[in-house]
Write a protein that holds these residues in place. Structure first.
Motif, PDB file in Angstrom:
ATOM      1  N   HIS A  23     -53.937-132.782 -29.433  1.00 26.15           N
ATOM      2  CA  HIS A  23     -54.365-131.115 -29.280  1.00 26.15           C
ATOM      3  C   HIS A  23     -53.857-130.466 -27.288  1.00 26.15           C
ATOM      4  O   HIS A  23     -53.335-129.804 -27.301  1.00 26.15           O
ATOM      5  CB  HIS A  23     -55.232-130.582 -29.186  1.00 26.15           C
ATOM      6  CG  HIS A  23     -56.060-130.801 -30.236  1.00 26.15           C
ATOM      7  ND1 HIS A  23     -55.372-130.074 -31.447  1.00 26.15           N
ATOM      8  CD2 HIS A  23     -56.973-131.555 -31.137  1.00 26.15           C
ATOM      9  CE1 HIS A  23     -56.402-130.208 -32.994  1.00 26.15           C
ATOM     10  NE2 HIS A  23     -56.803-130.737 -32.381  1.00 26.15           N
ATOM     11  N   TYR A  24     -54.283-131.820 -26.330  1.00 24.94           N
ATOM     12  CA  TYR A  24     -53.469-131.663 -25.026  1.00 24.94           C
ATOM     13  C   TYR A  24     -52.017-131.467 -24.800  1.00 24.94           C
ATOM     14  O   TYR A  24     -50.730-130.606 -24.239  1.00 24.94           O
ATOM     15  CB  TYR A  24     -53.013-132.613 -24.333  1.00 24.94           C
ATOM     16  CG  TYR A  24     -53.200-132.218 -22.560  1.00 24.94           C
ATOM     17  CD1 TYR A  24     -53.259-131.496 -21.852  1.00 24.94           C
ATOM     18  CD2 TYR A  24     -52.216-133.662 -22.249  1.00 24.94           C
ATOM     19  CE1 TYR A  24     -52.880-130.994 -20.687  1.00 24.94           C
ATOM     20  CE2 TYR A  24     -52.116-133.433 -21.401  1.00 24.94           C
ATOM     21  CZ  TYR A  24     -51.544-132.376 -19.848  1.00 24.94           C
ATOM     22  OH  TYR A  24     -51.479-132.154 -19.050  1.00 24.94           O
ATOM     23  N   LEU A  25     -50.523-132.247 -26.022  1.00 24.65           N
ATOM     24  CA  LEU A  25     -49.594-132.105 -26.136  1.00 24.65           C
ATOM     25  C   LEU A  25     -49.597-132.135 -27.462  1.00 24.65           C
ATOM     26  O   LEU A  25     -50.234-132.024 -27.886  1.00 24.65           O
ATOM     27  CB  LEU A  25     -49.450-134.030 -25.680  1.00 24.65           C
ATOM     28  CG  LEU A  25     -49.293-134.654 -24.215  1.00 24.65           C
ATOM     29  CD1 LEU A  25     -49.201-135.572 -24.090  1.00 24.65           C
ATOM     30  CD2 LEU A  25     -48.667-133.459 -23.230  1.00 24.65           C
ATOM     31  N   PRO A  26     -48.268-131.931 -27.676  1.00 26.48           N
ATOM     32  CA  PRO A  26     -47.960-130.566 -28.739  1.00 26.48           C
ATOM     33  C   PRO A  26     -47.359-132.204 -29.777  1.00 26.48           C
ATOM     34  O   PRO A  26     -46.489-132.092 -30.979  1.00 26.48           O
ATOM     35  CB  PRO A  26     -46.814-130.742 -28.498  1.00 26.48           C
ATOM     36  CG  PRO A  26     -45.386-131.287 -27.336  1.00 26.48           C
ATOM     37  CD  PRO A  26     -47.158-131.515 -26.312  1.00 26.48           C
ATOM     38  N   PHE A  27     -48.338-132.989 -30.226  1.00 25.21           N
ATOM     39  CA  PHE A  27     -48.766-134.436 -31.771  1.00 25.21           C
ATOM     40  C   PHE A  27     -48.764-133.485 -33.212  1.00 25.21           C
ATOM     41  O   PHE A  27     -47.875-134.296 -33.385  1.00 25.21           O
ATOM     42  CB  PHE A  27     -49.630-134.917 -30.972  1.00 25.21           C
ATOM     43  CG  PHE A  27     -49.751-135.858 -30.083  1.00 25.21           C
ATOM     44  CD1 PHE A  27     -48.530-137.095 -30.237  1.00 25.21           C
ATOM     45  CD2 PHE A  27     -49.758-135.883 -28.571  1.00 25.21           C
ATOM     46  CE1 PHE A  27     -48.106-138.151 -29.229  1.00 25.21           C
ATOM     47  CE2 PHE A  27     -49.372-137.007 -28.072  1.00 25.21           C
ATOM     48  CZ  PHE A  27     -48.662-137.985 -27.538  1.00 25.21           C
ATOM     49  N   ILE A 128     -43.851-138.214 -28.816  1.00 23.49           N
ATOM     50  CA  ILE A 128     -43.285-137.708 -28.094  1.00 23.49           C
ATOM     51  C   ILE A 128     -42.719-138.093 -27.431  1.00 23.49           C
ATOM     52  O   ILE A 128     -43.081-138.360 -26.142  1.00 23.49           O
ATOM     53  CB  ILE A 128     -43.989-136.117 -28.095  1.00 23.49           C
ATOM     54  CG1 ILE A 128     -45.228-136.475 -26.939  1.00 23.49           C
ATOM     55  CG2 ILE A 128     -44.529-136.043 -29.541  1.00 23.49           C
ATOM     56  CD1 ILE A 128     -46.017-135.041 -26.406  1.00 23.49           C
ATOM     57  N   GLY A 129     -41.344-137.293 -27.065  1.00 23.02           N
ATOM     58  CA  GLY A 129     -40.979-137.714 -25.369  1.00 23.02           C
ATOM     59  C   GLY A 129     -41.461-136.487 -24.659  1.00 23.02           C
ATOM     60  O   GLY A 129     -41.939-135.308 -24.383  1.00 23.02           O
ATOM     61  N   LYS A 169     -56.260-138.191 -16.311  1.00 28.42           N
ATOM     62  CA  LYS A 169     -56.629-136.925 -16.057  1.00 28.42           C
ATOM     63  C   LYS A 169     -56.565-135.233 -16.230  1.00 28.42           C
ATOM     64  O   LYS A 169     -58.551-135.030 -16.059  1.00 28.42           O
ATOM     65  CB  LYS A 169     -56.645-136.319 -14.759  1.00 28.42           C
ATOM     66  CG  LYS A 169     -56.925-135.903 -13.345  1.00 28.42           C
ATOM     67  CD  LYS A 169     -56.482-136.042 -12.318  1.00 28.42           C
ATOM     68  CE  LYS A 169     -57.070-134.926 -10.906  1.00 28.42           C
ATOM     69  NZ  LYS A 169     -56.124-135.012  -9.692  1.00 28.42           N
ATOM     70  N   ALA A 170     -55.883-135.364 -17.649  1.00 35.05           N
ATOM     71  CA  ALA A 170     -56.016-133.729 -17.801  1.00 35.05           C
ATOM     72  C   ALA A 170     -56.949-133.639 -18.582  1.00 35.05           C
ATOM     73  O   ALA A 170     -57.898-132.765 -19.028  1.00 35.05           O
ATOM     74  CB  ALA A 170     -54.736-133.226 -18.212  1.00 35.05           C
ATOM     75  N   CYS A 171     -57.273-134.329 -19.567  1.00 34.21           N
ATOM     76  CA  CYS A 171     -58.599-134.618 -20.570  1.00 34.21           C
ATOM     77  C   CYS A 171     -59.504-134.967 -20.560  1.00 34.21           C
ATOM     78  O   CYS A 171     -60.690-135.944 -21.376  1.00 34.21           O
ATOM     79  CB  CYS A 171     -57.726-135.931 -21.795  1.00 34.21           C
ATOM     80  SG  CYS A 171     -56.108-134.944 -22.544  1.00 34.21           S
TER      81      CYS A 171
END
Length: 193
Positions: A23-27, A128-129, A169-171
């Motif tokens: 959910h943090y990245l657009p997977f 993802i890139g 770190k973000a997660c």
């Protein structure tokens, strides 16, 4: 390309952490791919002793034979394409010479005749890139085990390390010493015997 240097960083995840990164990245916007790795080794573990690994990857209807060897920048990967029929023969322990991988194996002092099929590991993958790297979320199944993994493939160690640390770190996910898939597969195989 028959050879390339692979620079990647890995971190095992819990299922909950996998969902956090998802959910943090657009997977959500990328297609789920499935691939199966078929692993090979000698009876006396010559590949493992040399820090090398040999697999056939079946992905998107294509089969690729890959030898991974240690390299100062990461891993040296040597590839040969296989037909579906050739891959099936390899899995039946009927190995045939392929130009690039066979040459590298000979350099390691390993003959095709000494290789044996060990088993397979199937991965459901999303990639993802992101910031000049490829970020991968893997859910792998092998023997009676499953695991979740974050992987960052980069063109430099600095970029890869920076991106994986940023995501962890973000997660709020701890860095974990993470073996590669073949080591995890091999450990599971030993436990199952």
């Amino acid at each position: 390309m028959a050879q390339e240097i692979e620079i990647e960083f890995k971190n095992l995840l819990t299922q909950k952490e996998y969902q956090q990164v998802y959910h943090y990245l657009p997977f959500k916007s990328v297609e789920l791919m499935e691939q199966t790795n078929y692993y090979f080794e000698t009876d006396d573990l010559k590949l493992k002793q040399k820090g090398a690994a040999l697999r056939i990857r079946h992905k998107n209807g294509k089969c690729t034979l890959t030898l991974k060897e240690p390299h100062k920048e990461g891993l040296l990967e040597t590839h040969d394409a296989l037909t579906e029929e050739e891959a099936n023969l390899w899995i039946q322990n009927k190995m045939m010479e392929k130009p690039h991988v066979t040459k590298q194996l000979q350099g390691l002092g390993i003959s095709l005749e000494s290789l044996r099929y060990l088993g397979s590991l199937t991965t459901r993958r999303k990639e993802i890139g992101y910031e000049g790297t490829t970020v991968v979320l893997d859910h792998s199944l092998y023997y009676d085990q499953e695991d979740y993994e974050l992987e960052v493939e980069a063109s430099s160690k600095e970029d890869g390390k920076k991106v994986i640390q940023e995501i962890l770190k973000a997660c709020n996910i701890p860095e974990r010493e993470t073996d590669n898939k073949i080591k995890r597969f091999y450990n599971a195989k030993l436990q199952s015997e």
